[in-house]
Design a protein around this motif. Structure first.
Motif, PDB file in Angstrom:
ATOM      1  N   ASP A 115       0.836  -1.215   0.000  1.00  0.00           N
ATOM      2  CA  ASP A 115       0.000   0.000   0.000  1.00  0.00           C
ATOM      3  C   ASP A 115       0.867   1.261   0.000  1.00  0.00           C
ATOM      4  O   ASP A 115       0.545   2.255  -0.673  1.00  0.00           O
ATOM      5  CB  ASP A 115      -0.917  -0.005   1.223  1.00  0.00           C
ATOM      6  CG  ASP A 115      -1.967  -1.113   1.154  1.00  0.00           C
ATOM      7  OD1 ASP A 115      -2.242  -1.592   0.024  1.00  0.00           O
ATOM      8  OD2 ASP A 115      -2.500  -1.505   2.224  1.00  0.00           O
ATOM      9  N   LYS A 116       1.956   1.222   0.783  1.00  0.00           N
ATOM     10  CA  LYS A 116       2.851   2.383   0.820  1.00  0.00           C
ATOM     11  C   LYS A 116       3.523   2.612  -0.542  1.00  0.00           C
ATOM     12  O   LYS A 116       3.658   3.755  -0.994  1.00  0.00           O
ATOM     13  CB  LYS A 116       3.927   2.186   1.902  1.00  0.00           C
ATOM     14  CG  LYS A 116       3.394   2.259   3.330  1.00  0.00           C
ATOM     15  CD  LYS A 116       2.881   3.652   3.639  1.00  0.00           C
ATOM     16  CE  LYS A 116       2.380   3.767   5.059  1.00  0.00           C
ATOM     17  NZ  LYS A 116       1.870   5.120   5.382  1.00  0.00           N
TER      18      LYS A 116
ATOM     19  N   GLU B 252       0.892   4.136  -2.684  1.00  0.00           N
ATOM     20  CA  GLU B 252       0.697   5.550  -2.320  1.00  0.00           C
ATOM     21  C   GLU B 252       1.840   6.411  -2.855  1.00  0.00           C
ATOM     22  O   GLU B 252       1.633   7.535  -3.344  1.00  0.00           O
ATOM     23  CB  GLU B 252       0.606   5.671  -0.801  1.00  0.00           C
ATOM     24  CG  GLU B 252       0.331   7.095  -0.318  1.00  0.00           C
ATOM     25  CD  GLU B 252       0.297   7.189   1.192  1.00  0.00           C
ATOM     26  OE1 GLU B 252       0.156   8.321   1.719  1.00  0.00           O
ATOM     27  OE2 GLU B 252       0.423   6.130   1.858  1.00  0.00           O
TER      28      GLU B 252
END
Length: 540
Positions: free
Chosen positions: A262-263, A266
């Motif tokens: 997810d990072k 992002e």
């Protein structure tokens, strides 16, 4: 997996740089994105520092998750293998070590690929620079081939030598030949740059081949990694009965992997947003510059139209004036000057002016009512010799008396005026192509010539003869040219007529030039040859 993700991220960054360069080359016309006829709202430039701060924060979070995941993995390995040595000596440990070696080899290959791509980018930038320089050089050239330029120069030179043309056309032809000769040097430079560009293209092909070979090596080792990972997974599945105690750790490890993904996502979205905002700002700057350029061109066109209208107005005002007005005024001035100076009686003219002034003064005087001095008569005091001595006349003058001296003065005033003309009058006569009078007897004839010349100027159409201003300008240019030639002769040590350096002889007729037509010269004497060369004076 982390090394592979970082490598993929680096690869995508290099691809994005190449993509940005291609976008600059294939830019959309700004007129399709903005209406330049309307006000354009300015877009603020996105802050690179804030963007980098956000990326650094995400990288720090990823590093923390990665560190926690390594700790969990160590606990899992310890729980499954008992100890590090035991783990390494177990089949799963050996296969896992082999998998890690393969991954390390892949990471090394990716680093080598990055270096090769950097070399390729440098070669591409050099090629783009040379192509841009060649494109800029060709934009102002009519021919880019040396043979075509030489043929065109030969054709224009043959045309100049064999064809008859006006001076303006010949100047234009010479400018074309000079421009072609300049473009020939540019073409030679382009040829040398083309050789450099060919060598750069060869280097680019070689580097591209190395890059393709490295991609194949990476693909091959990736297949080995996939096969080894499959073996490790099979061994791990066999030991599933032993993993009851570490299920929670493995679950947490997978959660950490999801958070890391997810990072990374992002981070990619932030880079994409920043790139889009930067592109919007760049397009906005292009639109503002294009609008300013359009406004500048419109303003320039408006000023040119105003200037053309002003010139047209000045030309119409000039055409509305009387032709040769300055020359007629000069004729009238010279005739009036000669008449008042040499042809009119000075005493009669003075009496006439005094009478006119007296009449004007009487007309301006207002009659006095109830004059207290009515009946009084003005008396003049007799002159006293003491007063005369006091004011500097002396006794000598009083003895002689004022009668004799007055008669002498009157006789002197009534005598014939001395004829003399200054150089300005000679120059003014030359402006209207007339010879000035050389003695008092020729003044009347010169006045009549001036009146006739004024009448002649009034009958001439505009532009038929040179004006006084044009004649003055031509004389100034001739004088300047003569001075330059004299300076050149003196610098070589020469001396005109072989006389002493710096000496002037008034008897030398070559020192003077005629000021008008030779037929206008009047009576003889030393002044009769004024304005003529020595040979003409001798023949006359």
């Amino acid at each position: 997996a982390a090394v592979a993700a970082a490598a993929v991220d680096g690869k995508s960054g290099n691809n994005n740089k190449g993509k940005n360069r291609r976008e600059k080359k294939d830019q959309v016309p700004i007129e399709e994105l903005y209406d330049l006829s309307k006000p354009i709202k300015r877009i603020e430039r996105p802050s690179k520092q804030e963007h980098e701060a956000e990326i650094d924060a995400i990288d720090a979070a990823i590093d923390a998750l990665r560190s926690e995941r390594r700790t969990l993995q160590s606990k899992i390995d310890a729980a499954l293998g008992g100890s590090k040595n035991k783990t390494n000596n177990s089949p799963l440990g050996r296969e896992r070590d082999a998998l890690n070696k393969l991954k390390n080899r892949k990471g090394l290959m990716i680093e080598q690929k990055r270096q090769i791509r950097t070399r390729l980018e440098i070669v591409k930038s050099n090629a783009d620079r040379l192509i841009g320089q060649a494109k800029n050089a060709r934009s102002g050239m009519k021919f880019t081939n040396l043979a075509d330029i030489d043929g065109e120069i030969a054709r224009l030179q043959r045309r100049q030598e064999t064809s008859s043309m006006s001076l303006a056309d010949e100047k234009k032809l010479i400018k074309e030949i000079e421009a072609l000769q300049a473009s020939r040097r540019t073409a030679e430079e382009l040829r040398s740059k083309q050789g450099d560009l060919d060598s750069i293209k060869e280097d680019r092909k070689t580097i591209q081949a190395d890059l393709n070979a490295k991609d194949k090596e990476i693909d091959a080792i990736q297949k080995e990694i996939d096969a080894q990972a499959k073996i490790v997974k099979e061994l791990t599945d066999k030991q599933s009965s032993q993993r009851g105690a570490v299920d929670e750790l493995i679950k947490r490890r997978e959660e950490l992997k999801g958070e890391m993904d997810d990072k990374y996502k992002e981070k990619g979205e932030l880079k994409t947003q920043f790139r889009e905002k930067t592109n919007d700002w760049y397009q906005n700057q292009r639109a503002i510059k294009a609008q300013r350029q359009l406004q500048y061109e419109e303003e320039k066109k408006r000023r040119e139209e105003e200037h053309a209208a002003w010139l047209k107005k000045k030309e119409e005002e000039e055409l509305a004036k009387t032709p040769y007005e300055e020359e007629m005024a000069l004729c009238e001035y010279l005739a009036d000057y000669l008449t008042k100076t040499y042809l009119m009686d000075g005493k009669a003219e003075a009496e006439k002016k005094a009478k006119a002034a007296e009449e004007k003064a009487k007309a301006d005087v207002v009659a006095v009512k109830d004059d207290p001095f009515a009946g009084f008569k003005a008396m003049s005091k007799k002159k006293n010799n003491d007063d005369e001595i006091y004011f500097g006349k002396g006794k000598k003058g009083s003895k002689k008396g004022g009668g004799g001296g007055g008669k002498k003065a009157k006789a002197k005033k009534a005598s014939t005026p001395v004829f003399s003309l200054n150089f300005d009058l000679f120059d003014q006569f030359g402006m209207i192509s007339l010879n000035p009078p050389t003695n008092l007897e020729s003044v009347a004839a010169s006045v009549e010539e001036l009146k006739a010349k004024k009448q002649w100027y009034s009958e001439q159409p505009r532009g038929s003869i040179p004006t006084a201003r044009e004649i003055r300008k031509a004389k100034e240019e001739a004088t300047k040219k003569a001075n330059n030639s004299d300076n050149g002769k003196s610098s070589k040590g020469g001396n005109r007529s072989g006389k002493g350096k710096g000496k002037f002889d008034i008897s030398d007729g070559d020192e003077f030039a005629p000021l008008g037509s030779a037929g206008a010269a009047s009576s003889g004497g030393a002044n009769s040859s004024w304005g003529q060369k020595a040979e003409e004076a001798a023949s006359s």
